[in-house]
Write a protein that holds these residues in place. Structure first.
Motif, mmCIF file in Angstrom:
data_model
loop_
_atom_site.group_PDB
_atom_site.id
_atom_site.type_symbol
_atom_site.label_atom_id
_atom_site.label_comp_id
_atom_site.label_asym_id
_atom_site.label_seq_id
_atom_site.Cartn_x
_atom_site.Cartn_y
_atom_site.Cartn_z
ATOM 1 N N PRO A 160 -15.110 4.920 5.527
ATOM 2 C CA PRO A 160 -15.195 3.761 6.546
ATOM 3 C C PRO A 160 -13.772 3.059 6.433
ATOM 4 O O PRO A 160 -13.557 2.426 5.729
ATOM 5 N N THR A 161 -13.292 2.742 7.873
ATOM 6 C CA THR A 161 -11.865 2.318 7.938
ATOM 7 C C THR A 161 -12.317 0.664 7.666
ATOM 8 O O THR A 161 -11.376 0.016 7.186
ATOM 9 N N GLU A 162 -13.606 0.372 7.833
ATOM 10 C CA GLU A 162 -14.048 -1.238 7.612
ATOM 11 C C GLU A 162 -13.780 -1.622 6.534
ATOM 12 O O GLU A 162 -13.389 -2.804 6.146
ATOM 13 N N MET A 163 -14.027 -0.714 5.322
ATOM 14 C CA MET A 163 -14.030 -1.024 3.901
ATOM 15 C C MET A 163 -12.619 -1.193 3.572
ATOM 16 O O MET A 163 -12.312 -2.057 2.695
ATOM 17 N N VAL A 164 -11.899 -0.250 4.117
ATOM 18 C CA VAL A 164 -10.358 -0.489 3.932
ATOM 19 C C VAL A 164 -9.657 -1.652 4.356
ATOM 20 O O VAL A 164 -9.192 -2.403 3.846
ATOM 21 N N GLU A 165 -10.245 -1.957 5.558
ATOM 22 C CA GLU A 165 -9.676 -3.235 6.370
ATOM 23 C C GLU A 165 -10.241 -4.214 5.581
ATOM 24 O O GLU A 165 -9.398 -5.546 5.158
ATOM 25 N N ALA A 166 -11.309 -4.397 4.852
ATOM 26 C CA ALA A 166 -12.196 -5.336 4.317
ATOM 27 C C ALA A 166 -11.108 -5.899 2.868
ATOM 28 O O ALA A 166 -10.805 -7.037 2.872
ATOM 29 N N ALA A 167 -10.838 -4.789 2.337
ATOM 30 C CA ALA A 167 -9.841 -4.896 1.109
ATOM 31 C C ALA A 167 -8.570 -5.213 1.404
ATOM 32 O O ALA A 167 -8.147 -6.343 0.483
ATOM 33 N N ARG A 168 -8.148 -5.032 2.529
ATOM 34 C CA ARG A 168 -6.910 -5.539 2.796
ATOM 35 C C ARG A 168 -6.923 -7.037 3.130
ATOM 36 O O ARG A 168 -5.922 -7.977 2.780
ATOM 37 N N ILE A 169 -7.869 -7.421 3.920
ATOM 38 C CA ILE A 169 -8.296 -8.880 4.059
ATOM 39 C C ILE A 169 -8.394 -9.678 2.861
ATOM 40 O O ILE A 169 -7.785 -10.727 2.783
ATOM 41 N N ASP A 170 -8.918 -9.180 1.826
ATOM 42 C CA ASP A 170 -9.087 -9.840 0.734
ATOM 43 C C ASP A 170 -7.883 -9.858 -0.277
ATOM 44 O O ASP A 170 -7.794 -10.457 -1.292
ATOM 45 N N GLY A 171 -6.850 -9.618 0.375
ATOM 46 C CA GLY A 171 -5.609 -9.520 -0.508
ATOM 47 C C GLY A 171 -5.111 -8.229 -1.255
ATOM 48 O O GLY A 171 -3.901 -8.434 -1.984
#
Length: 270
Positions: A160-171
């Protein structure tokens, strides 16, 4: 239409499995036969006087211990390529950049080129780098494969791309995301690629024979093929060498069988 009983189906499958496994059983039993039994007629499947003399001769007189170490070293070097292929697969699956489609097409195009076509240019390149007649030179051509990149890319596209994006948002940085998020999810397909890499490196024959001018750098596959030149023909000795080649591959396949099936199934989801 009446369905055959489970007993009949099981009997047919069992007979087919036994027939398929017969050459393997012949090799195993032949490896522990004395030479006198291996050349007798009519031949017998089971040895009358089992012995480990053939394996002792392989490691004691024919230096198969060195060849085994060489093969293990080549396999370990090749395993580093699994990480590189995973990185490439992740990049093609989750990054958008100019020329991505064309680069991936070039990766797939390499799968259509026979290995024999590239052997001469590869040899000349490694010779210029002073890597001929080295274990590193034996392992490098198999370090990365187009099929491995394709297989890992197909699997990572389903992450899921959302999981990768969430990790990026978390820094999290890209390296942290790759090692801590993507790789743990890709364990099934990594197991598949590890098995394929192991089998390819373990069974490699033609390239080590070409690039290793010193027989001390030969791998097991080359050493087994040269048994007839090193000693008088002995079927039991050849069976022992073949057993040494085949059994580790079989063990690795059995251990990772569940991961192989799961990995290939999941890689086709997208």
């Amino acid at each position: 239409m009446r369905i055959a009983s489970p007993a009949i189906v099981g009997g047919v499958l069992g007979a087919g499995a036994l027939l398929t496994a017969f050459p393997f059983l012949w090799m195993i039993f032949g490896s522990v036969k004395p030479r006198s039994e291996s050349v007798e007629y009519p031949p017998r499947l089971l040895p009358q006087a089992p012995t480990l003399e053939n394996f002792t001769q392989l490691f004691g007189q024919l230096d198969f211990g060195r060849y085994l170490v060489n093969t293990i070293a080549v396999v370990l070097i090749s395993m580093a390529g699994v990480v590189f292929m995973a990185m490439a697969g992740y990049g093609f699956a989750k990054f958008r950049f100019r020329g991505r489609g064309f680069l991936f097409f070039l990766v797939l195009a390499t799968m259509m080129i026979p290995v024999q076509v590239t052997m001469i240019p590869t040899y000349l390149l490694l010779n210029g780098l002073k890597l001929t007649n080295t274990l590193v030179g034996i392992a490098i051509p198999g370090l990365v494969s187009g099929f491995g990149v394709f297989l890992l890319r197909q699997f990572m596209s389903a992450v899921p791309t959302e999981m990768v994006e969430a990790a990026r948002i978390d820094g999290a940085g890209e390296a942290r995301i790759f090692w801590s998020v993507v790789l743990p999810l890709a364990r099934p397909i990594l197991a598949v690629q590890i098995v394929l890499t192991f089998i390819g490196a373990w069974n490699s024959f033609l390239w080590p024979l070409i690039i290793a001018g010193d027989d001390r750098l030969y791998t097991l596959s080359v050493a087994v093929s040269l048994l007839n030149r090193q000693i008088a023909t002995s079927p039991s000795l050849q069976m022992a060498g073949s057993t040494l080649m085949v059994v580790p591959v079989l063990i690795v396949f059995v251990v990772f069988q569940r991961h192989i099936v799961r990995g290939f199934t999941l890689s086709g989801l997208k």
